[in-house]
Design an enzyme around this catalytic site. Structure first.
Site, short mmCIF file in Angstrom:
data_model
loop_
_atom_site.label_atom_id
_atom_site.label_comp_id
_atom_site.label_asym_id
_atom_site.label_seq_id
_atom_site.Cartn_x
_atom_site.Cartn_y
_atom_site.Cartn_z
N GLN A 87 0.85 -1.19 0.00
CA GLN A 87 0.00 0.00 0.00
C GLN A 87 0.88 1.24 0.00
O GLN A 87 1.68 1.44 0.91
CB GLN A 87 -0.91 0.02 1.23
CG GLN A 87 -1.75 1.29 1.32
CD GLN A 87 -2.36 1.50 2.69
OE1 GLN A 87 -2.50 0.56 3.46
NE2 GLN A 87 -2.72 2.74 3.01
N CYS A 93 -6.01 1.57 2.50
CA CYS A 93 -5.91 0.24 3.13
C CYS A 93 -7.19 -0.58 2.98
O CYS A 93 -7.14 -1.80 2.86
CB CYS A 93 -5.54 0.37 4.60
SG CYS A 93 -6.64 1.46 5.55
N HIS A 164 -6.54 1.26 10.43
CA HIS A 164 -5.95 0.52 9.32
C HIS A 164 -6.73 -0.78 9.07
O HIS A 164 -7.06 -1.50 10.02
CB HIS A 164 -4.49 0.20 9.65
CG HIS A 164 -3.72 -0.42 8.53
ND1 HIS A 164 -3.66 0.11 7.26
CD2 HIS A 164 -2.95 -1.55 8.50
CE1 HIS A 164 -2.89 -0.66 6.50
NE2 HIS A 164 -2.46 -1.67 7.23
N ASP A 179 -1.40 -7.46 5.00
CA ASP A 179 -1.33 -6.07 5.44
C ASP A 179 -0.43 -5.31 4.49
O ASP A 179 0.79 -5.54 4.45
CB ASP A 179 -0.77 -6.02 6.87
CG ASP A 179 -0.67 -4.61 7.44
OD1 ASP A 179 -0.77 -3.64 6.68
OD2 ASP A 179 -0.48 -4.48 8.66
#
Length: 227
Positions: A87, A93, A164, A179
């Site tokens: 990202q 996100c 997030h 992630d």
């Protein structure tokens, strides 16, 4: 760094978003109201991903850096077809978590559209290149902005967002944490269709245990739509 409006942690908004991207309406996001086994039993099966929204606290940042250093020295092997991306756009996100959720569940029907085009064009890229491709994809960004504006809370793209989104998926009998702010996917051990939700819930509890004074956690599941 480019910035988008933050997505609200609202299953209706995320559901409308994935349907706009071309995901079959046979699948929707729902709230996970509790992480104990008896509460997880109520979630329609099979669950394709678990999405966690959490505060980016000092505890998270410290753990993220320590985890990265540890993995960089002994990187585990990942399946070649595991779709992982970084990202690079602020507040993207939520979109990255949705891409991870859909791209790693190839049995979810996906119509021609924004997401299918992005996945087709980025399948041969590495995680860094995929993140850069999303950063430059104006069509994808327009979809994100449209849905971000539909949340119940008015969003400001310049406001510092302290939360997030990440996704948990099952791949080849392993539980993965996806992630986009981390350099690598995180393996959390073996799992199965039957145990996936319970195993992902345990990892969610670990996030919460690192910030015991925090209450701002939201968990959602991508599951079959209930009529």
């Amino acid at each position: 760094m480019p910035s988008l409006l933050p997505l609200e942690s609202n299953p209706d908004v995320l559901t409308k978003y994935i349907h706009k991207l071309g995901v079959s309406k046979d699948y929707s996001f729902i709230d996970v109201v509790g992480l104990d086994p008896e509460m997880l039993e109520w979630i329609p099966k099979p669950v394709k991903s678990i999405v966690l929204l959490f505060p980016c606290s000092e505890a998270y940042e410290k753990h993220r850096m320590e985890e990265n250093e540890k993995l960089a020295g002994n990187l585990p092997k990942f399946p070649e077809d595991l779709f992982y991306m970084r990202q690079f756009t602020q507040n993207a996100c939520g979109t990255v978590a949705l891409i991870h959720s859909i791209a790693n569940n190839k049995d979810i029907p996906l119509e021609d559209g924004v997401l299918k085009t992005f996945l087709d064009e980025s399948k041969s890229l590495d995680p860094e290149e995929r993140g850069k491709a999303l950063e430059k994809d104006s069509t994808f960004q327009d979809c994100h902005q449209d849905l971000a504006q539909e949340g119940q809370t008015e969003a400001d793209p310049e406001e510092k967002v302290n939360h997030h989104f990440i996704a948990f998926i099952q791949k080849d009998g392993e539980l993965y944490e996806m992630d986009g702010r981390k350099n690598f996917p995180i393996k959390h051990g073996s799992t199965s269709d039957e145990k996936f939700v319970e195993d992902a819930a345990k990892v969610c509890k670990e996030f919460m245990a690192r910030d015991p004074e925090e209450l701002r956690f939201t968990v959602m599941a991508l599951a079959p739509t209930q009529n």
